[in-house]
Design a protein around this motif. Structure first.
Motif, short mmCIF file in Angstrom:
data_model
loop_
_atom_site.label_atom_id
_atom_site.label_comp_id
_atom_site.label_asym_id
_atom_site.label_seq_id
_atom_site.Cartn_x
_atom_site.Cartn_y
_atom_site.Cartn_z
N VAL A 1 -12.68 12.16 11.95
CA VAL A 1 -12.68 12.94 11.10
C VAL A 1 -13.96 12.64 10.13
O VAL A 1 -14.10 11.28 10.11
N VAL B 1 -5.80 3.19 11.13
CA VAL B 1 -6.11 1.35 10.57
C VAL B 1 -7.92 1.24 11.10
O VAL B 1 -8.38 1.87 11.96
N ARG C 1 1.35 -1.12 -0.05
CA ARG C 1 -0.20 -0.08 -0.06
C ARG C 1 1.20 1.16 -0.18
O ARG C 1 0.66 1.87 -1.01
P1 NDP Z 1 -10.14 -0.04 7.19
O1 NDP Z 1 -11.58 0.01 8.07
O2 NDP Z 1 -11.11 -0.95 6.35
O3 NDP Z 1 -8.68 -0.79 7.79
C1 NDP Z 1 -7.38 -1.33 6.74
C2 NDP Z 1 -6.09 -0.70 7.35
O4 NDP Z 1 -5.89 -1.13 8.58
C3 NDP Z 1 -5.15 -0.57 6.72
O5 NDP Z 1 -4.22 -0.25 6.42
C4 NDP Z 1 -4.77 -2.91 7.05
O6 NDP Z 1 -3.82 -2.82 7.00
C5 NDP Z 1 -4.80 -1.60 8.52
N1 NDP Z 1 -5.11 -2.81 9.60
C6 NDP Z 1 -5.75 -3.65 9.95
N2 NDP Z 1 -5.46 -4.45 10.28
C7 NDP Z 1 -3.98 -3.98 11.29
C8 NDP Z 1 -3.41 -4.83 12.65
N3 NDP Z 1 -3.89 -5.54 12.98
N4 NDP Z 1 -2.53 -3.87 12.53
C9 NDP Z 1 -1.66 -3.18 11.35
N5 NDP Z 1 -2.50 -2.70 10.49
C10 NDP Z 1 -3.89 -2.90 10.49
O7 NDP Z 1 -9.43 1.74 5.90
P2 NDP Z 1 -10.51 2.61 6.13
O8 NDP Z 1 -8.86 3.73 5.41
O9 NDP Z 1 -11.75 2.66 5.62
O10 NDP Z 1 -10.44 3.05 7.61
C11 NDP Z 1 -9.20 3.22 8.88
C12 NDP Z 1 -9.81 4.06 9.90
O11 NDP Z 1 -10.92 4.85 9.59
C13 NDP Z 1 -11.49 3.34 10.33
O12 NDP Z 1 -10.68 3.13 12.40
C14 NDP Z 1 -11.86 3.68 10.54
O13 NDP Z 1 -13.46 3.42 10.80
C15 NDP Z 1 -12.61 5.10 9.55
N6 NDP Z 1 -13.00 5.68 8.44
C16 NDP Z 1 -13.89 6.61 8.80
C17 NDP Z 1 -14.77 7.17 8.08
C18 NDP Z 1 -14.96 8.88 7.89
O14 NDP Z 1 -15.79 9.31 6.72
N7 NDP Z 1 -14.44 9.32 8.73
C19 NDP Z 1 -14.40 6.22 6.85
C20 NDP Z 1 -14.17 5.31 6.55
C21 NDP Z 1 -13.71 4.67 8.13
P3 NDP Z 1 -3.21 -3.46 5.85
O15 NDP Z 1 -2.90 -2.40 4.75
O16 NDP Z 1 -2.23 -3.90 6.09
O17 NDP Z 1 -3.72 -4.37 6.01
#
Ligand code: NDP
Length: 476
Positions: free
Chosen positions: A127, A74, A37
């Motif tokens: 956010v 994350v 990524r």
């Molecule tokens: P996701 O919630 O789908 O999370 C994916 C990311 O988390 C990837 O970078 C993944 O890494 C990482 N990750 C997952 N598990 C682990 C772990 N155990 N250790 C390290 N890294 C980990 O991503 P989004 O971009 O959709 O959302 C990120 C955050 O933002 C979330 O908390 C979500 O709730 C919030 N959010 C907020 C929104 C808003 O409008 N404010 C909209 C959408 C989300 P890898 O690539 O290695 O798998």
């Protein structure tokens, strides 16, 4: 060390936030658990600014200027704790960890306390604005220490949405305040959407209008007091035709609303704090109800014709009635949401500025609306406003809308069109303004079966009536 801020977690949100930072001239350190990524972000968008990519957490931390500011983007929950645990041993006193995920504020309070023990700042940050917002300017609600905001403020205020030159970002308050406010924001979003959905349903039933005709009504409404992002996209969705069938898009979508949980969190917190956020609660339950397909089918079979035929005499009057009822119900939902924020602020000692909170929701976020300027004015004029409903601008709208509100709710009830949010908002309004509530009878019942005692209107003290004895009253 050259980067001013770092982002770890480069899925859609983190990636866009990092690009936004870089486009605004900040040098951004990048990291993601899976390095692909990070590589693809640099390959596809490296030209947008200055990125410092790292494949290990240690190199990522080492690439940051001190005090370090590390943004964690994350998956909320255990992954956030895992990343924090990996980060903490690599950081030094005064460094800042910013959690921009959708964390529960109680988790944020716990994490803040733990990191404070290590001499670190932990900044739970709400956010809003989805992936588009993250890239082009979200609404940002940072909690945490005032000291951490001295470093983060200039960065976040720069990348946030701007409305009339004012950034949609401000320091909300200590520890979990930012995530709490983001939670209530999402709760209000639930209420707003439910009210819009009910207004659409009323127009459709009352006017036998097509979705495209109703889209036009929403488009007109968006030119007035109801102007908001959600009203705007309602017109857009209602106008849309399904390519496969040629039918209105809204008619081919399964009518079962899903949820990720922030509405539920908001209601749970309001129950704990004793704040009646009936609009948000109805909206959350309405989504749950929509998903109970078996119960719905059974009830539909049992009561196919329980509603009366709806005859709207004058189209324009009816549309205006629905608009007024929508505005009044929306004011109730916001009044309740701000009551909830005030209660949280008192409970957790956050000293949240309600007017300031309204200011940062004017742009970037899903509930952005013209109306929020009025909320800011109301709380800036009177910090201890008992309820938003009595602030002059809102009191005028609600007062003028009452007859329409009653007509709409009564007509809908007769016709059997469900309006949980419209009707419970009206009930809330009537309960607040009632001279006497039947709560007095409830106190009597509680005293009768459980000797729970009651207060009197004419004397100080707690009293109990000897119900099983001679029915005399004793002081408790
Ligand atoms: P996701 O919630 O789908 O999370 C994916 C990311 O988390 C990837 O970078 C993944 O890494 C990482 N990750 C997952 N598990 C682990 C772990 N155990 N250790 C390290 N890294 C980990 O991503 P989004 O971009 O959709 O959302 C990120 C955050 O933002 C979330 O908390 C979500 O709730 C919030 N959010 C907020 C929104 C808003 O409008 N404010 C909209 C959408 C989300 P890898 O690539 O290695 O798998």
């Amino acid at each position: 060390a050259t980067a001013q801020i770092g982002v770890t977690g480069l899925a859609v949100m983190g990636r866009n936030l990092a690009r936004n930072l870089a486009r605004n001239g900040f040098t951004v350190a990048l990291h993601n658990r899976s390095p692909e990524r990070t590589r693809s972000l640099v390959a596809e968008h490296g030209g947008e600014g200055t990125f410092v990519p790292s494949e290990s957490m240690a190199d990522f931390v080492a690439s940051l200027e001190r005090p370090r500011a590390v943004t964690v983007m994350v998956k909320a929950g255990a992954p956030t704790d895992a990343v924090i645990d990996e980060l903490v041993p690599l950081l030094e006193e005064g460094d800042i960890v910013v959690d921009c995920g959708n964390a529960h504020f109680a988790d944020t309070r716990r994490r803040e306390e733990a990191l404070r023990g290590h001499g670190l700042h932990f900044v739970g940050t709400g956010v809003s604005g989805g992936e588009e917002g993250a890239l082009h300017g979200p609404s940002i609600m940072p909690g945490g220490s005032a000291e951490s905001y001295r470093k983060l403020g200039p960065i976040f205020e720069r990348i946030a949405a701007q409305v009339e030159g004012v950034p949609c970002c401000r320091h909300i308050g200590p520890d979990g305040a930012g995530h709490f406010v983001k939670m209530v924001h999402n709760g209000i979003e639930y209420a707003d959407m439910q009210l819009i959905a009910e207004a659409y349903d009323l127009l459709r039933a009352g006017l036998s209008a097509s979705p495209a005709e109703i889209a036009e009504i929403f488009r007109e409404w968006n030119g007035g007091e109801l102007e908001s992002f959600l009203i705007e996209i309602t017109a857009d969705v209602l106008r849309h035709t399904d390519a496969a069938t040629g039918r209105p898009f809204v008619d081919v979508v399964l009518d079962q609303a899903e949820q990720k949980g922030t509405g539920r969190w908001t209601v749970q917190s309001a129950l704990d704090l004793g704040i009646p956020i009936t609009g948000i609660a109805e909206a959350t339950f309405a989504r749950s109800l929509s998903g109970h397909a078996d119960q719905r089918a059974a009830a539909r079979r049992a009561f196919p014709d329980a509603g009366e035929k709806w005859q709207v005499d004058d189209r324009d009057t009816f549309v205006e009635d629905v608009r007024r009822a929508l505005l009044a119900s929306k004011i109730v939902a916001y009044a309740q949401g701000f009551d909830h924020i005030r209660a949280g602020s008192r409970e957790y000692d956050w000293d949240i500025d309600l007017g300031g909170t309204a200011t940062i929701w004017r742009g970037g976020c899903i509930i952005r609306a013209r109306f929020l300027d009025r909320i800011r004015e109301a709380y800036d004029t009177e910090r201890d406003l008992p309820t938003l409903l009595v602030a002059p601008w809102f009191a005028d709208r609600v007062g003028a809308g009452v007859p329409a509100w009653r007509r709409v709710v009564a007509d809908a009830a007769r016709a059997g069109v469900p309006t949980p949010a419209f009707s419970s908002s009206l009930a809330y309004f009537d309960a607040l303004r009632a001279e006497r509530l039947p709560a007095a009878l409830i106190q009597g019942l509680r005293d009768n079966f459980g000797a729970h005692t009651y207060h009197r209107v004419d004397r100080e003290g707690s009293f109990h009536t000897l119900w099983a004895g001679d029915r005399s009253e004793v002081e408790a």
